[in-house]
Every structure is written in C-alpha cells, then in structure tokens.
Scaffold this active site. Structure first.
Site, PDB file in Angstrom:
ATOM      1  N   GLU A  24     -46.388 -48.273  28.625  1.00 37.42           N
ATOM      2  CA  GLU A  24     -46.641 -49.141  29.777  1.00 37.42           C
ATOM      3  C   GLU A  24     -45.346 -49.233  30.580  1.00 37.42           C
ATOM      4  O   GLU A  24     -44.413 -49.905  30.202  1.00 37.42           O
ATOM      5  CB  GLU A  24     -47.090 -50.528  29.322  1.00 37.42           C
ATOM      6  N   ARG A  83     -48.771 -66.711  35.194  1.00 40.09           N
ATOM      7  CA  ARG A  83     -47.577 -66.603  34.347  1.00 40.09           C
ATOM      8  C   ARG A  83     -46.470 -67.461  34.956  1.00 40.09           C
ATOM      9  O   ARG A  83     -46.141 -67.331  36.134  1.00 40.09           O
ATOM     10  CB  ARG A  83     -47.149 -65.142  34.233  1.00 40.09           C
ATOM     11  N   GLU A 110     -61.356 -52.739  42.399  1.00 41.21           N
ATOM     12  CA  GLU A 110     -62.479 -53.471  41.804  1.00 41.21           C
ATOM     13  C   GLU A 110     -62.098 -53.964  40.411  1.00 41.21           C
ATOM     14  O   GLU A 110     -61.513 -53.227  39.616  1.00 41.21           O
ATOM     15  CB  GLU A 110     -63.692 -52.546  41.718  1.00 41.21           C
ATOM     16  N   ARG A 147     -36.917 -50.281  27.403  1.00 41.73           N
ATOM     17  CA  ARG A 147     -37.845 -49.163  27.612  1.00 41.73           C
ATOM     18  C   ARG A 147     -37.309 -47.890  26.946  1.00 41.73           C
ATOM     19  O   ARG A 147     -38.071 -47.111  26.351  1.00 41.73           O
ATOM     20  CB  ARG A 147     -38.044 -48.912  29.107  1.00 41.73           C
ATOM     21  N   GLY A 162     -53.196 -54.849  36.868  1.00 36.66           N
ATOM     22  CA  GLY A 162     -54.204 -54.737  35.824  1.00 36.66           C
ATOM     23  C   GLY A 162     -53.803 -53.805  34.698  1.00 36.66           C
ATOM     24  O   GLY A 162     -54.662 -53.301  33.964  1.00 36.66           O
ATOM     25  N   ILE A 186     -46.944 -55.148  39.964  1.00 32.37           N
ATOM     26  CA  ILE A 186     -47.079 -56.371  39.175  1.00 32.37           C
ATOM     27  C   ILE A 186     -48.499 -56.906  39.342  1.00 32.37           C
ATOM     28  O   ILE A 186     -49.010 -56.989  40.466  1.00 32.37           O
ATOM     29  CB  ILE A 186     -46.056 -57.424  39.643  1.00 32.37           C
ATOM     30  N   ALA A 187     -49.154 -57.239  38.239  1.00 36.20           N
ATOM     31  CA  ALA A 187     -50.493 -57.839  38.226  1.00 36.20           C
ATOM     32  C   ALA A 187     -51.588 -56.899  38.731  1.00 36.20           C
ATOM     33  O   ALA A 187     -52.668 -57.353  39.106  1.00 36.20           O
ATOM     34  CB  ALA A 187     -50.516 -59.145  39.025  1.00 36.20           C
ATOM     35  N   GLU A 245     -43.681 -66.131  37.228  1.00 42.30           N
ATOM     36  CA  GLU A 245     -44.070 -65.431  38.450  1.00 42.30           C
ATOM     37  C   GLU A 245     -44.533 -66.351  39.570  1.00 42.30           C
ATOM     38  O   GLU A 245     -44.938 -65.872  40.633  1.00 42.30           O
ATOM     39  CB  GLU A 245     -45.186 -64.428  38.131  1.00 42.30           C
TER      40      GLU A 245
END
Length: 277
Positions: A141, A208, A254, A118, A50, A47-48, A211
C-alpha cells in the site's frame, strides 16, 4: 551523502543475520532479474480514495497473496528507543498529527519516517510460502517511490519543505534506492483514481482525527501529482526501471465497498493485469 550512509548502516544492521542475507540478497536479486520470484505490486492513490477498502477486497479475493498495509499506526504513535523501568516505551507523539498541524516544522521529519518505514516493509524477507508458490504476489500500500514523487515533491512545491530539506531528502533517497535497487523493483502499479471532491467526501466519512484540518486544495495538489505521474507521464523520474513499470488505472469514483458487482469488475481488471505482467 553522509546521511544516506548512516541510514544504510542502520538498515543493514537489521538484516545482519548471515542466513537471512543468504536467503534475501543474492537469490532475490537473481529471481527478480530472471523473471522468477513473487510479482510485486503497489497500490497508489490520493488520501481517502479508498485504498484500505481496496486492500481488504484484494485480501478477500486473493488470500494467497501477501499484502503489506500502510504503517499509519506507527506514525501515530512514535515510541522512544529502549524500554523504561516498567518495561514500556516512552511515547513521543503523533507525528502524523504534528505534520498536519505544523507542516513547515514537521514535514521533513515525517517524510523521513514514512520513507524509512516503507523501505523496511519493501525489504522484508520473502515468506517461504511465497518462494514455494508457482504464482506468488506481494502487494504494497503505497511505495518508496510515491513517498518522493507524490508526497515529498508536493510538500516542497507547496512550501512545506525548504530547498535544503528537499535537496537532502532527494540525496539520501536516491542513494538508498540505488543501493537496494534489485530488492525494490516493482512489476506493476495499481492507481486508484477519483476526483479530489470524492476523496474529500470519503475523508469526512472516515473522520480520522489527524485529518480534520485537511483542505480540498491539498487533495487537489496530490491529485495533480498522481495524474502527472500515472496519466500524463510528465513527472521526472530518476530511476530508469521505474519509467517502464506498467500501470493499471482503476476508476473508483463509485463507492464499491458494498457493491458486489463493482467489486467483481475491479478484481477482474486486476486479474487481467496480472496475467499480462
């Protein structure tokens, strides 16, 4: 198994058109086994981590690829079946938020919805432009596989899914994936890798609403699930073909959102990976 058969009937109903079945079922299965048809990639990660940023970069770099994003909006706004008198649908709630607020109550319901959404995406007919292209690619995704081997598995292990819920989930998951096996085959995974701490920072940044209650411990659990599957190879997978799918691991520690040089490096790795599939 009865639950699996019911879900199968619902799915088959959505693909009832004879023309659509002729175009999707047999030719698609033959193409996958013959090495033809689009290459099917799946982007996985915490989660998160990127993923959305990475997906946008992929779409910019390869506009000819078909990219299916995660259906989060659907999970945030569950609509009742059928229209009301004014032609609108009744809103039933934000299931993503409900799951995070009461995981023991809503995790099974949410994982059922997320898997089905999905599955429907991965079963959608191949667009004509991809069938005609010499080297076509479909990108998803997350996948029906990570739904089970990352998220549902983790919810069971942390106590959010009961023994009986986990058993039922695995039963119909296995049944449906075996039924549609040829149409769900993947040619490669792209695993976006970053530490739970980095994901936590990015989660705060995107802010969000659903979250806000997520804790670092939960991201650490999901990180371990991803590492066990894609790096350590210790996750028990129940589909033989899945065990041999190549994995490209990309370090996204990064921030690459505005770093053109790093973006070029990442896309170069993806292109090399694709050439070897």
């Amino acid at each position: 198994m009865a639950a699996g058969r019911f879900l199968l009937r619902r799915l088959r109903a959505s693909f009832r058109s004879p023309l659509r079945n002729a175009l999707v079922d047999a030719p698609h299965a033959r193409a996958m086994h013959d090495g033809g048809g689009p290459r099917r990639l799946c982007i996985e990660g915490n989660i998160a981590v990127g993923k959305s940023t990475f997906v946008k970069l992929l779409m910019k770099t390869h506009p000819e690829w078909q990219v299916a994003t995660e259906p989060i909006a659907e999970w945030q706004n569950i609509q009742a079946a059928g229209a009301q008198k004014d032609g609108t649908s009744k809103r039933l709630g934000n299931l993503l938020e409900m799951m995070y607020q009461e995981p023991a109550r809503w995790s099974y319901t949410f994982q059922t919805l997320s898997f089905m959404s999905r599955l429907k995406v991965q079963l959608e007919p191949i667009p004509g432009r991809l069938l005609q292209a010499e080297k076509s690619v479909r990108v998803f995704e997350r996948s029906v596989y990570s739904d089970r081997y990352i998220f549902a598995k983790n919810l069971f292990e942390n106590g959010s899914l009961s023994d009986i819920e986990w058993h039922i989930y695995q039963d119909w998951h296995s049944f449906l994936l075996q039924e549609f096996a040829n149409r769900l085959l993947l040619h490669g995974f792209i695993y976006l890798q970053a530490s739970p701490q980095v994901c936590m920072e990015r989660l705060y940044q995107r802010d969000r609403e659903e979250e806000k209650g997520i804790e670092l411990a939960y991201l650490q659990q999901l990180h371990s699930q991803h590492e066990d599957w894609f790096i350590n190879k210790t996750t028990k997978l129940h589909f033989e073909a899945l065990q041999h799918v190549p994995v490209l691991v990309l370090d996204v520690t990064e921030d690459f959102s505005e770093n053109a040089a790093r973006q070029e490096e990442l896309m170069g790795q993806v292109n090399t990976f694709m050439r070897n599939l």
